[in-house]
Design a protein around this motif. Structure first.
Motif, PDB file in Angstrom:
ATOM      1  N   THR A   1      -6.295   9.820  17.243  1.00 19.44           N
ATOM      2  CA  THR A   1      -6.387  10.523  15.966  1.00 19.44           C
ATOM      3  C   THR A   1      -7.135   9.752  14.899  1.00 19.44           C
ATOM      4  N   ARG A   2      -7.295   8.438  15.075  1.00 15.91           N
ATOM      5  CA  ARG A   2      -7.892   7.587  14.039  1.00 15.91           C
ATOM      6  C   ARG A   2      -7.125   7.728  12.729  1.00 15.91           C
ATOM      7  N   ALA A   3      -5.798   7.770  12.823  1.00 14.82           N
ATOM      8  CA  ALA A   3      -4.980   7.912  11.627  1.00 14.82           C
ATOM      9  C   ALA A   3      -5.050   6.646  10.773  1.00 14.82           C
ATOM     10  N   LYS A   4      -4.737   6.798   9.499  1.00 15.95           N
ATOM     11  CA  LYS A   4      -4.691   5.649   8.605  1.00 15.95           C
ATOM     12  C   LYS A   4      -3.474   4.792   8.946  1.00 15.95           C
ATOM     13  N   GLU A   5      -3.578   3.498   8.634  1.00 14.42           N
ATOM     14  CA  GLU A   5      -2.510   2.582   9.008  1.00 14.42           C
ATOM     15  C   GLU A   5      -1.205   2.919   8.295  1.00 14.42           C
ATOM     16  N   GLU A   6      -1.292   3.405   7.060  1.00 16.87           N
ATOM     17  CA  GLU A   6      -0.059   3.749   6.360  1.00 16.87           C
ATOM     18  C   GLU A   6       0.606   4.986   6.975  1.00 16.87           C
ATOM     19  N   GLU A   7      -0.205   5.872   7.565  1.00 19.21           N
ATOM     20  CA  GLU A   7       0.368   7.027   8.250  1.00 19.21           C
ATOM     21  C   GLU A   7       1.104   6.607   9.516  1.00 19.21           C
TER      22      GLU A   7
ATOM     23  N   THR B   1       0.863  -1.170   0.000  1.00 15.25           N
ATOM     24  CA  THR B   1       0.000   0.000   0.000  1.00 15.25           C
ATOM     25  C   THR B   1       0.895   1.214   0.000  1.00 15.25           C
ATOM     26  N   ALA B   2       0.277   2.388   0.087  1.00 11.70           N
ATOM     27  CA  ALA B   2       1.074   3.607   0.051  1.00 11.70           C
ATOM     28  C   ALA B   2       2.052   3.686   1.207  1.00 11.70           C
ATOM     29  N   GLY B   3       1.717   3.107   2.346  1.00 17.44           N
ATOM     30  CA  GLY B   3       2.605   3.168   3.488  1.00 17.44           C
ATOM     31  C   GLY B   3       3.392   1.905   3.694  1.00 17.44           C
ATOM     32  N   GLY B   4       3.255   0.928   2.814  1.00 15.03           N
ATOM     33  CA  GLY B   4       4.033  -0.282   2.933  1.00 15.03           C
ATOM     34  C   GLY B   4       3.474  -1.288   3.896  1.00 15.03           C
ATOM     35  N   VAL B   5       2.190  -1.192   4.234  1.00 17.81           N
ATOM     36  CA  VAL B   5       1.611  -2.142   5.163  1.00 17.81           C
ATOM     37  C   VAL B   5       0.349  -2.729   4.570  1.00 17.81           C
ATOM     38  N   ARG B   6      -0.009  -3.870   5.085  1.00 16.98           N
ATOM     39  CA  ARG B   6      -1.239  -4.507   4.652  1.00 16.98           C
ATOM     40  C   ARG B   6      -2.404  -3.866   5.390  1.00 16.98           C
ATOM     41  N   PRO B   7      -3.511  -3.573   4.719  1.00 18.14           N
ATOM     42  CA  PRO B   7      -4.654  -3.011   5.422  1.00 18.14           C
ATOM     43  C   PRO B   7      -5.157  -3.962   6.490  1.00 18.14           C
ATOM     44  N   ARG B   8      -5.878  -3.400   7.481  1.00 21.48           N
ATOM     45  CA  ARG B   8      -6.460  -4.239   8.499  1.00 21.48           C
ATOM     46  C   ARG B   8      -7.406  -5.234   7.856  1.00 21.48           C
ATOM     47  N   PRO B   9      -7.310  -6.526   8.225  1.00 21.17           N
ATOM     48  CA  PRO B   9      -8.163  -7.509   7.605  1.00 21.17           C
ATOM     49  C   PRO B   9      -9.624  -7.250   7.897  1.00 21.17           C
ATOM     50  N   ALA B  10     -10.440  -7.325   6.873  1.00 17.49           N
ATOM     51  CA  ALA B  10     -11.861  -7.091   7.041  1.00 17.49           C
ATOM     52  C   ALA B  10     -12.538  -8.333   7.580  1.00 17.49           C
ATOM     53  N   ALA B  11     -13.657  -8.130   8.295  1.00 15.43           N
ATOM     54  CA  ALA B  11     -14.399  -9.250   8.828  1.00 15.43           C
ATOM     55  C   ALA B  11     -15.103  -9.973   7.693  1.00 15.43           C
ATOM     56  N   PRO B  12     -15.242 -11.291   7.787  1.00 12.76           N
ATOM     57  CA  PRO B  12     -15.968 -12.015   6.781  1.00 12.76           C
ATOM     58  C   PRO B  12     -17.403 -11.537   6.695  1.00 12.76           C
TER      59      PRO B  12
END
Length: 365
Positions: A160-166, A6-17
């Motif tokens: 802050t609820r920042a994005k994971e890539e931030e 991703t833009a920050g080099g991390v995998r997004p938080r896995p979404a619930a099924p």
């Protein structure tokens, strides 16, 4: 499968099924890997005195992320390690901070600590604004560079609820510039002719991570190391008021206004992606836990064996979290973010070095 970039080099938080929440056991593989890496890093630190397990762990995670694929099935456990284990470690960190030892530094040194944190935090926000960097990213970088590295990033991330890539970007910058400061500050202190006490104060008042302070102070001997760690722990105390201040600001900025605010909140409640649904907590629970742990340590009620055991546990938890955060550092992806975050990190580091050195000079040390 591997972690997608991703833009920050991390995998997004896995979404619930779609049908129900993720299985609790889904986090076990990633947790096991992070805790195993923490044990290995701690063991290396025991074999090689002066080597920080936290620094080893985060570098090991970053090396794996950049040199080999990371299985996607580790993602849930890595997410738990990078958040929950980190916050548990921050709580236990409070048991290492005694108000008595901090107050023993004297009013002058404490003034240097407060000035270094305040000036660096505010200057980083201002410079980041001039560079066109978003508020959440600026808050994370300002907190990490002015207070206590990744732990401060985690503390402010909670409000802050920042994005994971931030978050990943802020942690990566802390690792990069803090690691560079390990040899740099002792070298500059020697070139400037600073005595051990003054150099210890400078290391503790300027270096980003507790682990990096230990590594830098350890190169100068026991006297400088003891002063550096105590000064650094005084900076750690600033985490609670700054996190609370950021939380108050964030709550006010997301406060619904009249009927329009009520309508926006109602619409947000129906839209999971809306940012107006929830306001951040006034003070995160783990920050309160840190304060309680610090107060407990100050009372002297805990015997030394208990403190020693909790310090080992704290090191393992923080090392597991650092390994998880290291897995979120992808150099190629970070380079694609452009020069602005890196420039902000460099300027923020220069500000705290200059501010703390100026304070030491004012004290005549």
């Amino acid at each position: 499968m591997t972690f997608p970039e991703t833009a920050g080099g991390v995998r997004p938080r896995p979404a619930a099924p779609a049908h129900g929440s993720p299985r609790p056991t889904a986090a076990l593989p990633g947790l096991a890997v992070c805790l195993g890496a923490a044990v290995l890093a701690w063991g290396l630190g025991q074999l090689l005195p002066g080597v920080s397990p936290l620094l080893v762990a985060i570098l090991a995670g970053a090396l794996w992320r950049n040199l080999a694929p990371v299985p996607a099935r580790l993602a849930p456990g890595v997410a738990v390690s990078g958040k929950r284990l980190l916050r548990a470690g921050i709580v236990l960190l409070g048991l290492q901070v005694s108000l008595g030892s901090v107050l023993g530094l004297g009013a002058g040194v404490l003034a240097v600590v407060v000035a270094s944190v305040t000036v660096t935090f505010c200057a980083t926000l201002w410079i980041g604004h001039l560079l066109g960097i978003g508020l959440a990213q600026r808050l994370l970088i300002a907190s990490g560079f002015s207070i206590c590295g990744a732990a401060a990033v985690a503390g402010v991330d909670g409000v802050t609820r920042a994005k994971e890539e931030e978050v990943a970007t802020a942690v990566a910058l802390v690792v990069l510039f803090g690691t560079l400061m390990i040899p740099l500050v002792p070298f500059l202190g020697g070139a400037l002719g600073l005595e051990d006490q003054a150099l210890g104060i400078w290391i503790g008042a300027s270096t980003h991570e507790v682990a990096q302070v230990v590594a830098a102070g350890g190169t100068m001997g026991g006297g400088a190391l003891a002063v550096a760690v105590t000064v650094k722990l005084a900076r750690v105390l600033m985490l609670a008021p700054i996190a609370a201040g950021v939380a108050i600001h964030q709550r006010r900025s997301t406060q619904p206004a009249g009927a329009a605010g009520f309508a926006a909140s109602a619409e947000g409640a129906a839209s999971p992606g809306s940012a107006a649904v929830r306001r951040p907590p006034l003070v995160p629970l783990f920050i309160l836990g840190f304060i309680v742990a610090m107060a407990l340590r100050t009372t002297g009620a805990l015997p030394e064996p208990v403190l020693a055991g909790t310090q080992v546990l704290q090191t393992l938890l923080l090392s597991a979290a650092m390994f998880a955060l290291g897995l979120g550092v992808h150099v190629k992806s970070l380079l694609r973010l452009g020069y602005r975050p890196i420039l902000l990190g460099a300027l923020s580091t220069a500000v705290i070095l200059a501010t703390s050195l100026g304070g030491i000079a004012a004290l005549g040390l």
